[in-house]
Structure formats: structure tokens, C-alpha cells
Scaffold this active site. Structure first.
Site, PDB file in Angstrom:
ATOM      1  N   CYS A  59      25.266  18.929  35.680  1.00 33.91           N
ATOM      2  CA  CYS A  59      26.408  18.191  35.290  1.00 33.91           C
ATOM      3  C   CYS A  59      27.534  18.315  36.435  1.00 33.91           C
ATOM      4  O   CYS A  59      27.182  19.954  36.653  1.00 33.91           O
ATOM      5  CB  CYS A  59      26.976  19.064  33.943  1.00 33.91           C
ATOM      6  SG  CYS A  59      28.508  18.959  33.595  1.00 33.91           S
ATOM      7  N   TYR A  90      29.943   6.271  31.013  1.00 33.44           N
ATOM      8  CA  TYR A  90      29.086   7.933  31.255  1.00 33.44           C
ATOM      9  C   TYR A  90      28.409   8.315  30.014  1.00 33.44           C
ATOM     10  O   TYR A  90      27.357   8.503  30.494  1.00 33.44           O
ATOM     11  CB  TYR A  90      30.665   9.172  31.194  1.00 33.44           C
ATOM     12  CG  TYR A  90      29.712  10.282  30.425  1.00 33.44           C
ATOM     13  CD1 TYR A  90      29.232  11.407  31.151  1.00 33.44           C
ATOM     14  CD2 TYR A  90      29.884  10.981  29.107  1.00 33.44           C
ATOM     15  CE1 TYR A  90      28.550  12.211  31.227  1.00 33.44           C
ATOM     16  CE2 TYR A  90      29.263  12.098  28.066  1.00 33.44           C
ATOM     17  CZ  TYR A  90      28.631  12.916  29.553  1.00 33.44           C
ATOM     18  OH  TYR A  90      28.139  14.233  29.851  1.00 33.44           O
ATOM     19  N   GLU A 102      24.251  11.917  38.308  1.00 34.81           N
ATOM     20  CA  GLU A 102      26.394  12.302  38.112  1.00 34.81           C
ATOM     21  C   GLU A 102      26.076  13.449  39.356  1.00 34.81           C
ATOM     22  O   GLU A 102      26.177  14.638  40.034  1.00 34.81           O
ATOM     23  CB  GLU A 102      26.243  13.829  37.368  1.00 34.81           C
ATOM     24  CG  GLU A 102      25.705  12.824  35.637  1.00 34.81           C
ATOM     25  CD  GLU A 102      26.500  13.978  35.254  1.00 34.81           C
ATOM     26  OE1 GLU A 102      27.081  14.661  34.843  1.00 34.81           O
ATOM     27  OE2 GLU A 102      25.681  13.478  33.170  1.00 34.81           O
ATOM     28  N   ASP A 137      19.673  20.940  30.487  1.00 36.91           N
ATOM     29  CA  ASP A 137      19.899  19.391  30.655  1.00 36.91           C
ATOM     30  C   ASP A 137      19.098  18.376  32.027  1.00 36.91           C
ATOM     31  O   ASP A 137      18.638  19.036  33.024  1.00 36.91           O
ATOM     32  CB  ASP A 137      21.112  19.427  31.448  1.00 36.91           C
ATOM     33  CG  ASP A 137      22.294  20.423  31.256  1.00 36.91           C
ATOM     34  OD1 ASP A 137      22.403  20.486  29.917  1.00 36.91           O
ATOM     35  OD2 ASP A 137      23.483  20.127  31.873  1.00 36.91           O
ATOM     36  N   TYR A 142      20.443  14.410  36.348  1.00 37.40           N
ATOM     37  CA  TYR A 142      21.098  15.229  36.431  1.00 37.40           C
ATOM     38  C   TYR A 142      19.822  16.042  37.837  1.00 37.40           C
ATOM     39  O   TYR A 142      19.780  17.076  37.916  1.00 37.40           O
ATOM     40  CB  TYR A 142      20.171  16.484  35.735  1.00 37.40           C
ATOM     41  CG  TYR A 142      21.075  16.298  34.022  1.00 37.40           C
ATOM     42  CD1 TYR A 142      22.659  16.251  33.833  1.00 37.40           C
ATOM     43  CD2 TYR A 142      20.864  15.823  32.878  1.00 37.40           C
ATOM     44  CE1 TYR A 142      23.677  16.002  32.599  1.00 37.40           C
ATOM     45  CE2 TYR A 142      21.999  15.412  31.616  1.00 37.40           C
ATOM     46  CZ  TYR A 142      22.285  16.224  31.754  1.00 37.40           C
ATOM     47  OH  TYR A 142      23.655  15.859  30.843  1.00 37.40           O
ATOM     48  N   CYS A 208      29.917  24.884  31.633  1.00 40.24           N
ATOM     49  CA  CYS A 208      29.522  24.820  32.965  1.00 40.24           C
ATOM     50  C   CYS A 208      28.015  25.596  32.807  1.00 40.24           C
ATOM     51  O   CYS A 208      28.158  26.801  32.324  1.00 40.24           O
ATOM     52  CB  CYS A 208      30.588  26.073  33.990  1.00 40.24           C
ATOM     53  SG  CYS A 208      30.768  25.723  35.361  1.00 40.24           S
ATOM     54  N   CYS A 217      21.666  30.496  51.093  1.00 49.71           N
ATOM     55  CA  CYS A 217      21.427  29.489  52.321  1.00 49.71           C
ATOM     56  C   CYS A 217      21.069  29.903  53.626  1.00 49.71           C
ATOM     57  O   CYS A 217      22.167  30.299  53.875  1.00 49.71           O
ATOM     58  CB  CYS A 217      21.877  28.321  51.232  1.00 49.71           C
ATOM     59  SG  CYS A 217      21.026  27.244  52.472  1.00 49.71           S
TER      60      CYS A 217
END
Length: 238
Positions: A59, A90, A102, A137, A142, A208, A217
Site C-alpha cells: 500500500c 485506483y 502502487e 494485501d 502490492y 498503514c 539493510c
């Protein structure tokens, strides 16, 4: 978003929705947080053109908020990219029948932040091992993706993804599935509707599912054990 569902199989160009010739209208002129031009052009503090990198990891609401907080970023926007349908809505993108993901456009000052740090921030704030899915999702919209605009961005993106892949697999996780392509190959970035732009600033309690995943990372040639935990970007506050 949790109300979007589709089978996680990429459509073919022939199967994709036809879209439209007219770009989305009604966009605000300025970014509501950074007060930068929403649709560009973006410039650095000394007036030089900003560099653009496109990133996706589920998202786009939560992901955009992470990047507008990153020092050195001068502009962000959300949209649709990497598929076949021109100027999608959308709802069309959420159907999984456009091929787009997205996407978050990140405009940044390379004197302040590198593409490697942008890619690392993406990796640290979503699950890059679940193809076409982030949590509940599910769908190709996604998918995790990075689309570069310069050769240096490509090199840094590939190096960071390889490093994070090594870290994750050494800890018993799956391989990084992030799609790596040039922006030229991925095709146009189509700006999403205005209400999606800076959505979590306009709706602080909005949905969210992004935040630190517990791993740092590795960037460049530095061992992950020598890197500090991420502190420059606060976790989203749902």
C-alpha cells in the site's frame, strides 16, 4: 489496502483494462508536507534538478510517509506504474487488471542522500520476500519493486538488494523478490488521485502496514553488524 483483493498473477497486455487517454485531473499544486511541487519539477537546495527513484512495497499510503520523512528527500508522490493500463484509477489498479503496482515517486538531493539509502529504507520497512503480497494485501498491485532512472541508481539498488537477500537468507528467511527494472522499461508513472497523495498526513489514523521489520539493510561494503539500527525514519504511527 485491505479491501482490495485479486489473484496474484500478472495480467497480460491483452487482458489488461483499456484505461483512458486523459490523465487524472484535480491534483493539488503543492505537496502538503514538503511544500514542493506535487508533480515536479523538483530541485535541490542549490537549484539543481533532483534525482528520481521509484519504489513500491505494498500500500502506497504508509510507504510515502516513510520517504517524505527521510532527510534529503525533496518531494514524493504516489501513483501507478509498471503495468499496461494508461491513466488507471485506483479501483482499476486494485482489481489487479492493470499490471501496475502502487508506486511511490521519490525525488531526492543526491548530495544529501544516496539511492542506496533509499533502497535500504524500502527494504527495512516492508517484507520483500513475499511476492505480490504485503500482509493481508494480496495482488500484483502490492508487489515490491524498484525502478531506476540512472545507472548509479541501478548499481546501488542491485547491491543493496543482494546484500539484504544475503542477510535475510542467512537468518532463515526467503529470498528478496523485489522487481528490479529501469523506469524507461517499466513505463510511465501515473499520478494517483489527489486524496491518495500524502494520505496519512491528511488522515493520521488511516490504514498503514509499514514499519521497521527488525533488520538493517547492509549498504555498500559495510557489514550489517557494523551498521546502526534505523533511527532516522520513525515507524509509522497508525
Amino acid at each position: 489496502m485491505i479491501f482490495g483483493r485479486s489473484t496474484p498473477v500478472m495480467v497480460t497486455p491483452a487482458e489488461a483494462l483499456p484505461g483512458r487517454d486523459t490523465p487524472m485531473g484535480g491534483l493539488a499544486a503543492r505537496h502538503t508536507v514538503l511544500d514542493a511541487p506535487l508533480t515536479g519539477p523538483w530541485t535541490t537546495a542549490d537549484g539543481s534538478p533532483a534525482e528520481i527513484l521509484y519504489v513500491a512495497g505494498g500500500c502506497f499510503w504508509g510507504l510515502e510517509r516513510i520517504f517524505w520523512k527521510l532527510p534529503g528527500v525533496v518531494g514524493t508522490a504516489v501513483g501507478y506504474m509498471g503495468g499496461f493500463t494508461p491513466n488507471p484509477t485506483y479501483e482499476e489498479t486494485c482489481s489487479g487488471r492493470t499490471g501496475h503496482t502502487e508506486m511511490v515517486l521519490v525525488a531526492y538531493d543526491p548530495a544529501q542522500v544516496g539511492a542506496d539509502r533509499i533502497v535500504a529504507t524500502l527494504m527495512e520497512n516492508h517484507d520483500p520476500t513475499t511476492a505480490n503480497r504485503q500482509g493481508n494485501d494480496i495482488g500484483t498491485q502490492y508487489r515490491s519493486a524498484i525502478y531506476w532512472t540512472t545507472p548509479l541508481q541501478e548499481a546501488q539498488a542491485r547491491a543493496a538488494c543482494d546484500a539484504f537477500d544475503g542477510l535475510l537468507t542467512s537468518r532463515g528467511h526467503g529470498h528478496v523478490t523485489t522487481e528490479l527494472r529501469s523506469a524507461e522499461d517499466a513505463g510511465p508513472f501515473y499520478f494517483a488521485e489527489d486524496y491518495h497523495q500524502q494520505y496519512l498526513h491528511k488522515n493520521p489514523g488511516g490504514y498503514c502496514n509499514h514499519g521497521p521489520n527488525g533488520y538493517t539493510c547492509p549498504v555498500g561494503l559495510v557489514s550489517s553488524d557494523d551498521l546502526p539500527a534505523q533511527t532516522t525514519v520513525e515507524p509509522p504511527r497508525a
